[in-house]
Enzyme design. Structure first.
Site, PDB file in Angstrom:
ATOM      1  N   GLU A 190       0.813  -1.225   0.000  1.00  0.00           N
ATOM      2  CA  GLU A 190       0.000   0.000   0.000  1.00  0.00           C
ATOM      3  C   GLU A 190       0.836   1.259   0.000  1.00  0.00           C
ATOM      4  O   GLU A 190       0.529   2.220  -0.700  1.00  0.00           O
ATOM      5  CB  GLU A 190      -0.917   0.059   1.236  1.00  0.00           C
ATOM      6  CG  GLU A 190      -2.154  -0.782   1.150  1.00  0.00           C
ATOM      7  CD  GLU A 190      -1.852  -2.226   1.462  1.00  0.00           C
ATOM      8  OE1 GLU A 190      -0.715  -2.494   1.863  1.00  0.00           O
ATOM      9  OE2 GLU A 190      -2.741  -3.054   1.292  1.00  0.00           O
TER      10      GLU A 190
ATOM     11  N   HIS B  34     -10.256  -5.108  10.667  1.00  0.00           N
ATOM     12  CA  HIS B  34     -10.957  -4.942   9.397  1.00  0.00           C
ATOM     13  C   HIS B  34     -12.244  -4.163   9.576  1.00  0.00           C
ATOM     14  O   HIS B  34     -13.122  -4.225   8.723  1.00  0.00           O
ATOM     15  CB  HIS B  34     -11.252  -6.310   8.779  1.00  0.00           C
ATOM     16  CG  HIS B  34     -10.005  -7.020   8.340  1.00  0.00           C
ATOM     17  ND1 HIS B  34      -9.165  -7.630   9.237  1.00  0.00           N
ATOM     18  CD2 HIS B  34      -9.454  -7.188   7.118  1.00  0.00           C
ATOM     19  CE1 HIS B  34      -8.141  -8.156   8.568  1.00  0.00           C
ATOM     20  NE2 HIS B  34      -8.291  -7.900   7.296  1.00  0.00           N
TER      21      HIS B  34
END
Lengths: 400, 393
Positions: A136, A205
């Site tokens: 990322e 998450h």
């Protein structure tokens, strides 16, 4: 005066008469409205792209088919799910502007983990829909570097939480390069991905990154909540010269709605009037909009008339819409999914207090998620986020 | 070292003529473009590729240009040192003296279509890309005429029209940006390359390997240049890197180790790298160089290395001295002419500083400009859309 109000089409229903103020002795309220009224003059057509009238979802849970608005097949437009709306918006923009490209994990051949980029790789090729390795920090940096030259990348974080790894790139390069270069470079990126609390996805998450990113100068943040505004915001974000972070929600991808066939975009800095009312202003965004609307059903049955605004623009806040609403109702309830500490609600409370303190009859109430990592157990997870019952109680408390 | 002599009957003639003319601020001396063949100081060391030849072609004109440019950069950095001590430059100031050959040699191998991105030691790279002294000093002193309007500072020099992308404060973050530039070049079919510079300290950042991986996968024309000055602030390279062979760190990506104090070697390596990257994807260049100053003006630079080491490098490897010796031994200019160039350069720098000192500081309204681009009409001052305070009718 009417021009400043939202819903400029039909001015009459938005009265600002003082007769709607509450008495502490009894619950005085204006004649009960039927909750299923669908306003067709929702958002003001200040947008020069000429948007057609918005059709509102009047029920909280979109998959139910009992709303009178969505049933008729003779109405114009087409029905689709929220992720399809995002995909449509993205596809249209990619077709319109060859500089738009998409990068992210599994966006290409796999079609996107939430199917938002499905079919795009086949249509536009591997150079425009790029499958990145799990890196990322660097691929966000690469997107920003490409944007410095004039490309318009749409960077997807498979889950918003993963973008924490790219925080340096987003904060220092994405947000600040336009300023530190004295205006030489613009960074027209769109950073998007699903966030929010899902169904027992676990703490890492289920993050809400809007609270972490909100202080970064130079970026805009928007949160979509319906297929209509998802497509509109996606397109507006891509066309914007500024870096925009588009927050989607894991649980909203399967919402169904009928959206117009023609090209439209939603203003990035504007809030959406979901349900006009007189008694209290409820400010919300993303998934909590649906919890609020569900609570609104109960509230209407109890005789309250809440005004529900989906703020959509998390940075900057649309203080014009919000201010006008506060001026009318004098009571504010913020319902958000962020954590209480340092969340969007905290900033919004400060902004409203600073600007509209004179109009408030009661302190602003802010309902947010608990300041805990989201637990796995379903029962605990439910308590972490704000539930409709709590919203009803809060409104009752506020309107005493 | 085998130096082939430039033997031409017109040699003395070409030297005499310019000497008699008045020395102006432009290059007055030998502008001869007859090629001279030289050898670099040391051969290149290669990893996973064929090293380019040690033999380089140059011209008198080019050598004198190199001398002048490096002398200008050296003088500029020393002047910045004095300005910092006089508290006209604040905050962080990272000086490049000693490393000038990298900036100058690289620029000689590239065109303005190629992109360069570097970290915070960017004053000289900015100059090499076409920046002016006034822009440099005004930016360092936080004035309006600065290249970033006084809002960036020493670590944020940019020049969009010559594809110089800065100027970045966070160590290593510029390398993914640089690979993004290379991606954009490939996307737009520019036939140009990107040089992403970083230091030996930044070479240990994970995002470099991530970016290199992606660049190699997507065949991007990215050249990663490690300016190895052997110290990451106060930490010597052997204490920070298990494997200080930075040119080998790319593993699957080829690498080349270059003497970064030899401007001709740098130019040769960059030309080679550009050709390579356009055909085969990313390549790593390690420039073996040295900085005389400390990491920044807050670092004396002597607590982690000896003064002897610094003077040793200055005596044996200084890039400007090397070019001076070359020019003198080839009779391309006299000692006096070179000294005159240095005097000119010093005057240029002093003039620019004086001009920059006169330049005004930015207006207060500049605080709020360039936060957002005028995209869909956002002008941000505070939490709301248009004004610090929202007013309702």
């Amino acid at each position: 005066m009417a021009a400043i109000f939202q819903g400029v089409g039909a001015a009459a229903p938005l009265s600002s008469s003082p007769s709607n103020s509450f008495d502490s002795n009894k619950s005085v309220f204006s004649p009960p409205r039927s909750f299923s009224v669908v306003r067709s003059d929702g958002i003001v057509n200040l947008n020069p792209k000429g948007r057609s009238a918005q059709r509102l979802i009047s029920n909280a849970v979109a998959t139910k088919a009992d709303s009178p608005a969505a049933s008729s097949s003779s109405k114009p437009g087409h029905e689709l799910l929220l992720f399809e709306a995002l995909q449509e918006g993205l596809e249209e923009e990619m077709e319109r502007d060859p500089r738009v490209c998409v990068m992210g994990e599994d966006v290409g051949h796999y079609g996107g983990s939430y199917k938002v980029t499905k079919g795009l790789a086949k249509r536009f090729g591997d150079l425009r829909v790029l499958d990145t390795p799990i890196a990322e920090n660097s691929f966000t940096g690469m997107g920003i570097g490409a944007a410095m030259t004039g490309l318009r990348p749409v960077i997807e974080g498979m889950n918003m939480g993963f973008l924490l790894l790219a925080f340096n790139q987003i904060s220092n390069n994405c947000g600040m390069l336009h300023y530190t270069s004295g205006g030489q470079f613009t960074i027209p990126v769109v950073i998007r991905g699903p966030g929010g609390v899902g169904r027992q996805l676990g703490a890492e998450h289920s993050q809400r990154l809007e609270s972490y990113f909100q202080s970064i100068p130079g970026i805009q943040m928007v949160a979509c909540s319906t297929p209509y505004n998802a497509k509109g915001l996606m397109k507006a974000a891509i066309r914007s010269e500024n870096p925009v972070i588009l927050f989607e929600h894991v649980l909203l991808y399967n919402l169904k709605e009928r959206i117009p066939d023609e090209d439209y975009i939603c203003n990035l800095e504007e809030a959406e009037m979901v349900r006009p009312g007189e008694h209290v202003t409820i400010l919300t965004y993303s998934r909590m909009r649906y919890h609020v609307m569900q609570a609104a059903k109960t509230l209407v049955n109890k005789g309250y008339d809440p005004e529900v605004i989906d703020i959509r623009s998390l940075k900057p806040f649309d203080l014009h819409t919000i201010g006008n609403s506060v001026k009318k109702t004098h009571r504010v309830l913020i319902v958000e999914e962020c954590m209480r500490t340092g969340g969007i609600g905290a900033s919004l409370t400060a902004a409203i207090t600073e600007n509209f303190n004179d109009y408030l009859d009661a302190p602003i109430m802010c309902l947010s998620s608990q300041d805990v990592p989201t637990p796995y157990a379903g029962t605990l997870e439910e308590v972490t986020v704000v539930q409709p019952a709590q919203i009803v109680t809060a409104v009752e408390q506020l309107c005493q | 070292m085998a130096l082939s002599r430039f033997a031409s009957s017109s040699r003395s003639g070409s030297l005499l003529k310019p000497l008699s003319s008045a020395i102006s601020l432009r290059r007055p001396i030998s502008t001869d473009t007859t090629p001279i063949t030289l050898e670099t100081s040391v051969p290149f060391t290669a990893h996973q590729c064929e090293a380019p030849s040690r033999t380089v072609q140059t011209t008198a004109n080019e050598l004198l240009t190199f001398f002048r440019d490096m002398a200008l950069m050296r003088r500029m950095e020393i002047a910045a040192d004095s300005l910092y001590k006089a508290k006209l430059i604040r905050g962080f100031c990272h000086l490049y003296d000693g490393q000038e050959a990298v900036a100058v040699g690289m620029e000689a191998a590239l065109t303005k279509k190629d992109c360069i991105i570097t970290a915070y030691r960017d004053h000289c790279t900015f100059m090499a890309r076409g920046g002016t002294l006034l822009e440099v000093f005004a930016e360092l002193m936080g004035r309006q005429a600065g290249c970033s309007r006084g809002k960036g500072g020493s670590m944020h020099f940019y020049k969009k029209d010559s594809n110089f992308y800065g100027g970045h404060g966070i160590v290593g973050a510029q390398v993914p940006l640089g690979c993004g530039l290379a991606f954009a070049q490939k996307y737009s079919k520019d036939e140009a390359v990107t040089f992403a510079l970083y230091g030996d300290g930044a070479a240990n950042q994970g995002q470099l390997f991530e970016a290199l991986n992606i660049s190699a996968l997507w065949d991007l024309p990215a050249i990663l240049v490690c300016e190895n000055n052997h110290y990451g602030m106060g930490t010597a390279e052997w204490r920070a890197a298990k494997s200080p062979a930075y040119y080998k760190r790319g593993d699957y990506a080829p690498g080349l180790k270059v003497d970064g104090m030899d401007v001709l070697a740098v130019k040769q390596a960059c030309t080679f790298a550009k050709e390579h990257a356009l055909k085969n994807g990313p390549i790593i260049l390690e420039m073996d160089t040295y900085r005389y100053h400390g990491h920044s003006m807050s670092d004396p630079g002597s607590t982690y290395r000896t003064r002897d080491e610094i003077t040793g490098v200055r005596q044996e490897r200084d890039p400007i001295e090397r070019i001076r010796k070359l020019i003198l031994s080839h009779d391309l200019a006299t000692e006096k002419e070179l000294k005159d160039i240095e005097k000119e350069v010093r005057k240029e720098v002093d003039d620019a500083i004086a001009q920059a000192k006169e330049n005004p500081v930015p207006e207060s309204s500049e605080l709020f400009t360039n936060v957002y681009a005028k995209g869909l009409g956002v002008e941000s001052f505070g939490a709301d859309r248009k004004e610090v305070r929202a007013t309702l009718p």
